[in-house]
Design an enzyme around this catalytic site. Structure first.
Site, PDB file in Angstrom:
ATOM      1  N   GLN A 237       0.830  -1.212   0.000  1.00  0.00           N
ATOM      2  CA  GLN A 237       0.000   0.000   0.000  1.00  0.00           C
ATOM      3  C   GLN A 237       0.865   1.264   0.000  1.00  0.00           C
ATOM      4  O   GLN A 237       1.987   1.256   0.493  1.00  0.00           O
ATOM      5  CB  GLN A 237      -0.948  -0.017   1.206  1.00  0.00           C
ATOM      6  CG  GLN A 237      -2.105  -0.988   1.003  1.00  0.00           C
ATOM      7  CD  GLN A 237      -2.983  -1.165   2.230  1.00  0.00           C
ATOM      8  OE1 GLN A 237      -2.849  -0.431   3.210  1.00  0.00           O
ATOM      9  NE2 GLN A 237      -3.869  -2.142   2.203  1.00  0.00           N
ATOM     10  N   GLY A 238       0.299   2.328  -0.593  1.00  0.00           N
ATOM     11  CA  GLY A 238       1.010   3.612  -0.620  1.00  0.00           C
ATOM     12  C   GLY A 238       2.013   3.720  -1.758  1.00  0.00           C
ATOM     13  O   GLY A 238       2.794   4.673  -1.810  1.00  0.00           O
ATOM     14  N   HIS A 241      -0.348   1.387  -6.505  1.00  0.00           N
ATOM     15  CA  HIS A 241      -0.887   0.220  -7.225  1.00  0.00           C
ATOM     16  C   HIS A 241      -2.401   0.312  -7.426  1.00  0.00           C
ATOM     17  O   HIS A 241      -2.919  -0.148  -8.441  1.00  0.00           O
ATOM     18  CB  HIS A 241      -0.541  -1.075  -6.480  1.00  0.00           C
ATOM     19  CG  HIS A 241       0.931  -1.279  -6.321  1.00  0.00           C
ATOM     20  ND1 HIS A 241       1.770  -1.487  -7.395  1.00  0.00           N
ATOM     21  CD2 HIS A 241       1.721  -1.261  -5.215  1.00  0.00           C
ATOM     22  CE1 HIS A 241       3.017  -1.607  -6.939  1.00  0.00           C
ATOM     23  NE2 HIS A 241       3.012  -1.467  -5.644  1.00  0.00           N
ATOM     24  N   GLY A 242      -3.099   0.914  -6.468  1.00  0.00           N
ATOM     25  CA  GLY A 242      -4.554   1.060  -6.592  1.00  0.00           C
ATOM     26  C   GLY A 242      -4.917   1.882  -7.815  1.00  0.00           C
ATOM     27  O   GLY A 242      -5.817   1.525  -8.586  1.00  0.00           O
ATOM     28  N   GLU A 265     -19.819  -0.462  -6.260  1.00  0.00           N
ATOM     29  CA  GLU A 265     -20.817  -0.863  -5.266  1.00  0.00           C
ATOM     30  C   GLU A 265     -20.400  -0.353  -3.892  1.00  0.00           C
ATOM     31  O   GLU A 265     -19.320  -0.689  -3.415  1.00  0.00           O
ATOM     32  CB  GLU A 265     -20.890  -2.394  -5.250  1.00  0.00           C
ATOM     33  CG  GLU A 265     -21.853  -2.979  -4.235  1.00  0.00           C
ATOM     34  CD  GLU A 265     -21.699  -4.496  -4.147  1.00  0.00           C
ATOM     35  OE1 GLU A 265     -22.092  -5.039  -3.120  1.00  0.00           O
ATOM     36  OE2 GLU A 265     -21.185  -5.113  -5.097  1.00  0.00           O
TER      37      GLU A 265
END
Length: 408
Positions: A237-238, A241-242, A265
């Site tokens: 995370q950070g 990648h998101g 959703e």
């Protein structure tokens, strides 16, 4: 009574915080198994161990769930220094192990030797499905570039069903309201991020995160892909990648004439921030979102271009417009700042106006005290304060997106 209190104190020693007791690990090398620096812990364990996230019956409890980095072959074992039954034979410990067994698929191992032999087979592991996107991330600390790849898979890929069963166990620990999906429904698409790395001259892959998307039918001949779950594992995370994953998924669906628009959703706050950044990054290149047009206000051209080129619906296009218009606004020009503030507040005021219309309709049905309570909620002063609070919140969110766009 004193005896009862001392008994309660002794029994309290057998309570453990399950978020601390559960130790998760992605293992690349045998030495990672005993290396505490590679361990991470859940954010949530309430779906397994109740709202208080406590397990009773053990001292020094450790629930080890270790996964090989690529194929996610699993080692599960439980250790503790003392069990309540050893001291109090009339008290039953919680079924800690049974709760974990409910979510991890069969085929896990309980011994380190078996796990290490599975680790040795990682060299044979290859990502499932088709490659969509490759990118690199520069690690400042290590002064090196690392390679990542995003694949699209489905249940027809050999071995993917079993891999996905292992992968989805992480949802329980990192998404507050997670649930497992019906994998027999072929309207699901799966997108997985892998790190590509070298070990002893061989190319290996490590699991980074994934996204599931459900393709809803839209009359008469379209689909509406809806992002259901998205998770980047804590160790990654950070690192951006998101955003890479969401961009790749958007690009994938944008090429299909069958897709109406892409939605999500019940999106979390973090997902909304991510989506704001990705969609603003996409839209800033569209002619309808040029600076001079942004300063003239939100237009149908913006909504149309965002929908036709990027499968973005009108509501999201409007939000992107507000972000990019804020960036285009000259903050030293009082008139530009005032126009921007009024336009955003007009949109934010929509729900209040709707409430007032509903209240007008309801007047004849409400008892006086109910009416008074509703009217007090609609108090103009309260409304203005609430509206200003919402505006400042939105402004803060938008500024963070603009900062990130500048860095990108």
């Amino acid at each position: 009574m004193a005896g009862l209190n001392s008994m309660e104190k002794k029994l309290a020693e057998y309570k453990c915080d399950t978020n601390e007791a559960i130790c998760l690990k992605l293992v690349r090398y045998p030495e990672d198994i005993d290396d505490e620096s590679t361990t991470f812990h859940p954010e949530y364990s309430h779906q397994l161990y109740g709202d208080d996230e406590v397990a009773f019956g053990y001292k020094g409890l450790q629930i080890q769930l270790y996964y090989t980095a690529g194929n996610l072959s699993t080692l599960f074992r439980m250790t503790y220094s003392a069990k309540v039954k050893d001291s109090f034979d009339f008290v039953e410990p919680d079924d800690v192990e049974g709760k974990i067994r409910e979510i991890i698929p069969p085929g896990f191992c309980c011994g380190t030797d078996d796990f290490v032999s599975l680790l040795e087979k990682e060299a044979n592991f290859r990502p499932f499905g088709s490659l969509l996107h490759t990118y690199t991330v520069h690690n400042v600390e290590e002064g090196d570039d690392f390679t990542f790849q995003i694949y699209k898979a489905d249940m027809s890929c050999a071995g993917f069903r079993e891999y996905h069963e292992r992968l989805q166990t992480f949802l329980m620990f990192f998404i507050e309201t997670a649930s497992f999906i019906d994998v027999d429904d072929d309207r699901w698409d799966y997108f997985i991020v892998f790190e590509k790395y070298n070990k002893d001259g061989e190319t290996l892959f490590a699991t980074v995160g994934y996204m599931t998307v459900y393709n809803y039918y839209v009359y008469p001949d379209k689909t509406r892909p809806r992002v259901s779950q998205m998770l980047i594992l804590p160790t990654y995370q950070g690192e951006g990648h998101g955003a890479q994953l969401l961009e790749a998924v958007h690009r994938f669906y944008c090429t299909s004439p069958k897709v109406q628009d892409i939605t999500a959703e019940d999106p979390s706050e973090n997902y909304v921030k991510l989506r704001d950044f990705v969609l603003a990054k996409f839209c800033q290149g569209l002619p309808a979102f040029s600076t001079d047009k942004l300063l003239q206000g939100f237009s149908e051209d913006m909504a149309t271009e965002a929908r036709e080129n990027l499968k973005i619906n009108k509501k999201h296009a409007r939000r992107v417009y507000e972000i990019l218009r804020l960036r285009a606004t000259d903050m030293s020009d009082d008139e530009q700042v005032r126009e921007y503030r009024l336009e955003v507040k007009r949109r934010l005021f929509g729900p209040y106006k709707k409430n007032q219309r509903e209240l007008t309709k309801m007047r004849k049905y409400l008892r006086p005290e109910e009416l008074a309570s509703h009217v007090s909620q609609m108090d103009t002063q309260v409304q203005h304060e609430e509206l200003e609070r919402s505006y400042q919140q939105v402004l803060g969110d938008y500024r963070r997106v603009i900062e990130r766009l500048a860095q990108a």
